[in-house]
Design an enzyme around this catalytic site. Sequence first.
Site, PDB file in Angstrom:
ATOM      1  N   ARG A 185       0.857  -1.182   0.000  1.00 36.42           N
ATOM      2  CA  ARG A 185       0.000   0.000   0.000  1.00 36.42           C
ATOM      3  C   ARG A 185       0.892   1.230   0.000  1.00 36.42           C
ATOM      4  O   ARG A 185       1.800   1.348   0.836  1.00 36.42           O
ATOM      5  CB  ARG A 185      -0.909   0.015   1.230  1.00 36.42           C
ATOM      6  CG  ARG A 185      -2.038   1.030   1.131  1.00 36.42           C
ATOM      7  CD  ARG A 185      -2.809   1.163   2.436  1.00 36.42           C
ATOM      8  NE  ARG A 185      -2.133   2.055   3.364  1.00 36.42           N
ATOM      9  CZ  ARG A 185      -2.720   2.564   4.452  1.00 36.42           C
ATOM     10  NH1 ARG A 185      -3.971   2.250   4.753  1.00 36.42           N
ATOM     11  NH2 ARG A 185      -2.056   3.369   5.254  1.00 36.42           N
ATOM     12  N   TYR A 235      -2.881  12.159   7.081  1.00 40.51           N
ATOM     13  CA  TYR A 235      -3.248  10.937   7.799  1.00 40.51           C
ATOM     14  C   TYR A 235      -2.759   9.731   7.000  1.00 40.51           C
ATOM     15  O   TYR A 235      -2.949   9.634   5.794  1.00 40.51           O
ATOM     16  CB  TYR A 235      -4.770  10.870   7.965  1.00 40.51           C
ATOM     17  CG  TYR A 235      -5.250   9.698   8.788  1.00 40.51           C
ATOM     18  CD1 TYR A 235      -5.367   9.792  10.169  1.00 40.51           C
ATOM     19  CD2 TYR A 235      -5.589   8.488   8.192  1.00 40.51           C
ATOM     20  CE1 TYR A 235      -5.815   8.735  10.931  1.00 40.51           C
ATOM     21  CE2 TYR A 235      -6.033   7.413   8.943  1.00 40.51           C
ATOM     22  CZ  TYR A 235      -6.141   7.549  10.309  1.00 40.51           C
ATOM     23  OH  TYR A 235      -6.577   6.481  11.061  1.00 40.51           O
ATOM     24  N   HIS A 240      -8.998   7.009   2.475  1.00 38.87           N
ATOM     25  CA  HIS A 240      -9.464   7.338   3.827  1.00 38.87           C
ATOM     26  C   HIS A 240     -10.790   8.101   3.849  1.00 38.87           C
ATOM     27  O   HIS A 240     -10.965   9.041   4.636  1.00 38.87           O
ATOM     28  CB  HIS A 240      -8.390   8.138   4.571  1.00 38.87           C
ATOM     29  CG  HIS A 240      -7.203   7.307   4.970  1.00 38.87           C
ATOM     30  ND1 HIS A 240      -5.925   7.549   4.497  1.00 38.87           N
ATOM     31  CD2 HIS A 240      -7.098   6.220   5.763  1.00 38.87           C
ATOM     32  CE1 HIS A 240      -5.085   6.662   4.999  1.00 38.87           C
ATOM     33  NE2 HIS A 240      -5.779   5.844   5.773  1.00 38.87           N
ATOM     34  N   GLU A 272      -8.853   1.961  -1.826  1.00 41.82           N
ATOM     35  CA  GLU A 272      -9.543   1.670  -0.569  1.00 41.82           C
ATOM     36  C   GLU A 272     -10.296   2.893  -0.033  1.00 41.82           C
ATOM     37  O   GLU A 272      -9.784   4.019  -0.091  1.00 41.82           O
ATOM     38  CB  GLU A 272      -8.499   1.219   0.453  1.00 41.82           C
ATOM     39  CG  GLU A 272      -9.025   0.897   1.823  1.00 41.82           C
ATOM     40  CD  GLU A 272      -7.900   0.511   2.758  1.00 41.82           C
ATOM     41  OE1 GLU A 272      -8.088   0.686   3.981  1.00 41.82           O
ATOM     42  OE2 GLU A 272      -6.843   0.040   2.287  1.00 41.82           O
ATOM     43  N   GLU A 276      -4.105  -7.297   5.287  1.00 40.19           N
ATOM     44  CA  GLU A 276      -3.228  -6.206   5.712  1.00 40.19           C
ATOM     45  C   GLU A 276      -2.340  -6.687   6.849  1.00 40.19           C
ATOM     46  O   GLU A 276      -2.785  -7.405   7.744  1.00 40.19           O
ATOM     47  CB  GLU A 276      -4.074  -5.020   6.174  1.00 40.19           C
ATOM     48  CG  GLU A 276      -3.263  -3.813   6.600  1.00 40.19           C
ATOM     49  CD  GLU A 276      -4.133  -2.639   7.008  1.00 40.19           C
ATOM     50  OE1 GLU A 276      -3.635  -1.504   7.030  1.00 40.19           O
ATOM     51  OE2 GLU A 276      -5.345  -2.856   7.292  1.00 40.19           O
TER      52      GLU A 276
END
Length: 402
Positions: free
Chosen positions: A147, A159, A212, A236, A339
Amino acid sequence: MRIAGARVIVTSPGRNFVTLKLVTDDGVTGVGDATLNGREQAVAAYLGEHVVPLLLGRDPARIEDTWQLLYKGAYWRRGPVTMSAIAAVDTALWDIKGKVAGLPVYQLLGGRSRDGVTVYGHAAAETTDDVLTDVARLVGAGYRAVRVQTGVPGLTGTYGVTADPRTYEPAGSALPTEAVWSTRRYLAHVPGVFERVRAEFGSELRLLHDAHHRLTPIEAAGLGRALEPYGLTWLEDPVPAELPEGYRLIRQHTTTPLAVGEVFNSIWDCRQLITEQLIDYIRTSVVHAGGITHLRRIFDLADLHHVRSGSHGATDLSPVCLAAALHLDLSIPNFGLQEYMPHSAETDAVFPHTYRFADGYLHPSEEPGLGVDIDEELAARYPYRPASLPVNRLEDGTLHSW
């Protein structure tokens, strides 16, 4: 055999974790993760005040019946606090069942569907040059999927990006910190990052990116289209997940695969996204989606609709949750990715485990049960400390998604 004891353990070896430990009348123990990042004490109180009294004296072998009791027996159903508490009980009962049977939990779930669990690591840095270095670090360590997150030029912080992603922890001060966000700057920057990553590492490495929840559907559609030349495994959390219809609009404009679900708590949260095939990967986790029992239902539904698993696995979930996830990952037919952010040495010491990483794969324990425990004496040396996730504001001061 009956449940004779239940302890709720809150500890902070680098970050806060909540663990439920069940003990049967003949001494068999089981552990379950109940961590809810930034709301740990709420789950601990729910377990201690409402759940533990229901467990004492029950048959630990009745996993399904216990799940139904904790879910249907509460008038106020679902939600992250309730489902994290149910997950802890469910996971601990599977741990006990495996120990009683003398088998690792994945064998009780039907056995292996693969030889290992493919995991992805996190490459994150403020600049594109530095993120290329971090991707190289992960590739050198054997990761087959990465990622990629970078800072955004013109913003003081982003973030998902820290100086050292190996020790990443977004929850910081007791009260939430605030950062400034610009969607315009972000959308202008990200495609160029992936252009350079692909040029440097070729087409074989699987690449992922997390938005996010910061975008609108049409913004996410534009980003997905801009990233199509770089063949991402998934984009994502492109938009807030409360409105499933937003994913339909994204789907109409891009073929970049979509992943969502780490903030989901039940099969009802993701039913429409799965049954209408609006996503490609469902990212719910054992701890936040009601344990192994309920997460397996979600994955079974996903399997019917060409959706693969992609479970959340950041370090705000304890090694207990990761161990449980690996047993489920190994057994299901529609596994996608897992993950994996390695925990700190302090966390690993508090939660001794025998799962292992090798050549891009995680391998669950072969010991009976989950193959993970909690060292309660060591855990007591790390008292709870309040820590909250940050919030974002747009450049004009409007409160935005994190």
